[in-house]
Design a protein around this motif. Structure first.
Motif, PDB file in Angstrom:
ATOM      1  N   THR A   1       0.770  -1.333   0.006  1.00 38.82           N
ATOM      2  CA  THR A   1       0.145   0.099   0.003  1.00 38.82           C
ATOM      3  C   THR A   1       0.875   1.101   0.001  1.00 38.82           C
ATOM      4  OG1 THR A   1      -0.180   0.222   2.398  1.00 38.82           O
ATOM      5  CG2 THR A   1      -1.576  -1.112   1.436  1.00 38.82           C
ATOM      6  N   ALA A   2       2.271   1.210   0.214  1.00 33.84           N
ATOM      7  CA  ALA A   2       3.012   2.381   0.166  1.00 33.84           C
ATOM      8  C   ALA A   2       4.490   1.931  -0.316  1.00 33.84           C
ATOM      9  CB  ALA A   2       3.122   2.792   1.627  1.00 33.84           C
ATOM     10  N   THR A   3       5.060   2.890  -0.544  1.00 32.30           N
ATOM     11  CA  THR A   3       6.544   2.796  -1.183  1.00 32.30           C
ATOM     12  C   THR A   3       7.527   3.870  -0.525  1.00 32.30           C
ATOM     13  OG1 THR A   3       5.640   1.889  -3.642  1.00 32.30           O
ATOM     14  CG2 THR A   3       7.818   2.839  -3.540  1.00 32.30           C
ATOM     15  N   VAL A   4       8.424   3.534  -0.232  1.00 30.25           N
ATOM     16  CA  VAL A   4       9.675   4.288  -0.112  1.00 30.25           C
ATOM     17  C   VAL A   4      10.724   4.351  -1.056  1.00 30.25           C
ATOM     18  CG1 VAL A   4      11.556   4.840   1.660  1.00 30.25           C
ATOM     19  CG2 VAL A   4       9.298   4.239   2.320  1.00 30.25           C
TER      20      VAL A   4
ATOM     21  N   LEU B   1       6.411  -1.942   8.931  1.00 29.60           N
ATOM     22  CA  LEU B   1       6.343  -1.223   7.603  1.00 29.60           C
ATOM     23  C   LEU B   1       6.014  -2.658   6.574  1.00 29.60           C
ATOM     24  CD1 LEU B   1       9.394   1.234   8.116  1.00 29.60           C
ATOM     25  CD2 LEU B   1       7.021   1.637   7.756  1.00 29.60           C
ATOM     26  N   ASP B   2       5.390  -3.517   7.101  1.00 33.84           N
ATOM     27  CA  ASP B   2       5.115  -4.484   6.185  1.00 33.84           C
ATOM     28  C   ASP B   2       4.464  -4.416   4.789  1.00 33.84           C
ATOM     29  OD1 ASP B   2       6.255  -6.106   8.109  1.00 33.84           O
ATOM     30  OD2 ASP B   2       4.213  -7.139   8.966  1.00 33.84           O
ATOM     31  N   GLU B   3       3.812  -3.401   4.876  1.00 35.05           N
ATOM     32  CA  GLU B   3       2.874  -2.902   3.438  1.00 35.05           C
ATOM     33  C   GLU B   3       3.632  -2.081   2.619  1.00 35.05           C
ATOM     34  OE1 GLU B   3      -0.899  -1.336   4.637  1.00 35.05           O
ATOM     35  OE2 GLU B   3      -1.551  -2.850   5.851  1.00 35.05           O
TER      36      GLU B   3
ATOM     37  N   ARG C   1       1.131   8.007  -0.397  1.00 32.47           N
ATOM     38  CA  ARG C   1       1.759   7.023   0.236  1.00 32.47           C
ATOM     39  C   ARG C   1       3.214   6.547  -0.233  1.00 32.47           C
ATOM     40  NH1 ARG C   1      -0.348   4.566   4.594  1.00 32.47           N
ATOM     41  NH2 ARG C   1      -0.032   2.312   3.910  1.00 32.47           N
ATOM     42  N   ILE C   2       3.704   7.699  -0.580  1.00 32.97           N
ATOM     43  CA  ILE C   2       5.046   7.673  -1.155  1.00 32.97           C
ATOM     44  C   ILE C   2       6.039   8.507  -0.682  1.00 32.97           C
ATOM     45  CG2 ILE C   2       6.677   7.681  -3.352  1.00 32.97           C
ATOM     46  CD1 ILE C   2       4.397   6.976  -4.913  1.00 32.97           C
TER      47      ILE C   2
ATOM     48  N   ARG D   1       4.361   8.546   8.720  1.00 33.23           N
ATOM     49  CA  ARG D   1       3.725   8.906   7.586  1.00 33.23           C
ATOM     50  C   ARG D   1       3.010   7.858   6.633  1.00 33.23           C
ATOM     51  NH1 ARG D   1       1.878  13.064   8.017  1.00 33.23           N
ATOM     52  NH2 ARG D   1       1.859  13.309   5.629  1.00 33.23           N
ATOM     53  N   LEU D   2       3.371   6.648   6.767  1.00 33.40           N
ATOM     54  CA  LEU D   2       2.850   5.216   5.989  1.00 33.40           C
ATOM     55  C   LEU D   2       2.269   4.383   7.053  1.00 33.40           C
ATOM     56  CD1 LEU D   2       5.736   5.242   3.722  1.00 33.40           C
ATOM     57  CD2 LEU D   2       3.776   6.478   3.145  1.00 33.40           C
ATOM     58  N   PRO D   3       0.988   4.761   7.830  1.00 32.44           N
ATOM     59  CA  PRO D   3       0.496   3.834   8.717  1.00 32.44           C
ATOM     60  C   PRO D   3      -0.047   2.733   8.045  1.00 32.44           C
ATOM     61  CG  PRO D   3      -0.903   5.574   8.610  1.00 32.44           C
ATOM     62  CD  PRO D   3       0.347   6.134   7.764  1.00 32.44           C
ATOM     63  N   ALA D   4      -0.044   1.430   8.532  1.00 25.47           N
ATOM     64  CA  ALA D   4      -0.597   0.207   7.864  1.00 25.47           C
ATOM     65  C   ALA D   4      -2.154   0.472   7.606  1.00 25.47           C
ATOM     66  CB  ALA D   4      -0.293  -1.102   8.704  1.00 25.47           C
ATOM     67  N   LEU D   5      -2.491   0.123   6.648  1.00 21.27           N
ATOM     68  CA  LEU D   5      -3.962   0.271   6.241  1.00 21.27           C
ATOM     69  C   LEU D   5      -4.677  -0.936   6.392  1.00 21.27           C
ATOM     70  CD1 LEU D   5      -3.806   2.115   2.853  1.00 21.27           C
ATOM     71  CD2 LEU D   5      -4.024   3.128   5.098  1.00 21.27           C
ATOM     72  N   GLY D   6      -3.935  -2.386   6.517  1.00 16.19           N
ATOM     73  CA  GLY D   6      -4.726  -3.418   6.728  1.00 16.19           C
ATOM     74  C   GLY D   6      -5.333  -3.901   5.491  1.00 16.19           C
TER      75      GLY D   6
END
Length: 244
Positions: free
Chosen positions: A19-22, A48-50, A119-120, A231-236
């Motif tokens: 759901t997110a990228t760094v 930061l699993d997502e 989400r980046i 800044r990138l909380p897990a959305l589930g």
């Protein structure tokens, strides 16, 4: 100018639903592999699993302060002597803009793959941190955040003229960090860059680490992890639950 040959970035896929990228950018003379250990460190507590991590590799280019020897670099540097003005003198604008276009392309690829721009996060160390500030604040899409470690504001004397309007990242949080003993990218230049950004109305914070040179420390790595997690909380999972 000869064609730039770029290696594909080093990728760390999300361990859960992506759901997110760094995008994290290394410094002069390094490769994306140099920050693989840091990525593993940030992922170790499974907050930061997502998040997918992209670690680009700079192309080998002639570096003036290295007697023209080719080495991985995002832009040329004429002098590294600890003088805060040296890095601002004779900046390689063409090289900076070429790398900027590449990072904007990486951001767009993630958006095209379904990741919302907010989400980046783009971040980096030294040259990579400088490119993160520059590329992040000049992006035409709203980002979740910017991380700049041991770095500075590129093209600061004309930066305001290079930012597209409207400035969609005016409020985007920027986490800046610097060692108080940095003799490569002088701490004074880091503070000066922070002051310039704040003066232009950007949402920057700066943390100084005691007795740290041009490097990283465990406390700093934990602070970066905390910023990424905030800044990138897990959305589930978005899968519908079966009705009882």
């Amino acid at each position: 100018m000869s064609t730039i040959v770029r290696r594909p970035p080093l990728l760390f896929p999300a361990t859960a639903r992506h759901t997110a990228t760094v995008i994290f950018i290394h410094g002069l003379g390094d490769t994306g592999h140099g920050w693989a250990g840091a990525v593993e460190n940030w992922r170790r507590r499974q907050r930061l699993d997502e998040v997918k991590f992209i670690l680009p590799h700079a192309p080998a280019i002639p570096i003036t302060c290295n007697w023209g020897v080719r080495m991985p670099g995002w832009y040329d540097i004429h002098a590294i002597d600890g003088n805060p003005e040296s890095l601002r003198r004779n900046e390689d604008e063409a090289g900076i803009l070429l790398s900027q276009a590449y990072f904007h392309e990486l951001i767009q690829q993630e958006i095209d793959a379904g990741i919302p721009s907010d989400r980046i996060i783009i971040g980096g160390f030294s040259q990579g941190g400088a490119m993160s500030i520059f590329s992040g604040l000049t992006a035409k899409v709203k980002l979740a955040g910017i991380v700049a470690l041991s770095s500075y504001l590129l093209l600061s004397l004309k930066f305001a003229d290079l930012v597209p309007k409207p400035e969609v990242n005016k409020e985007t949080p920027i986490f800046m960090a610097h060692g108080d003993s940095d003799q490569v990218v002088n701490t004074k230049l880091g503070r000066m860059s922070y002051d310039l950004l704040k003066g232009m109305g950007y949402n920057a914070t700066l943390k100084i680490y005691e007795d740290m040179g041009h490097s990283a420390c465990p406390e700093e790595m934990d602070d970066v992890e905390a910023f990424l997690t905030e800044r990138l909380p897990a959305l589930g999972s978005t899968e519908a639950k079966p009705e009882l």
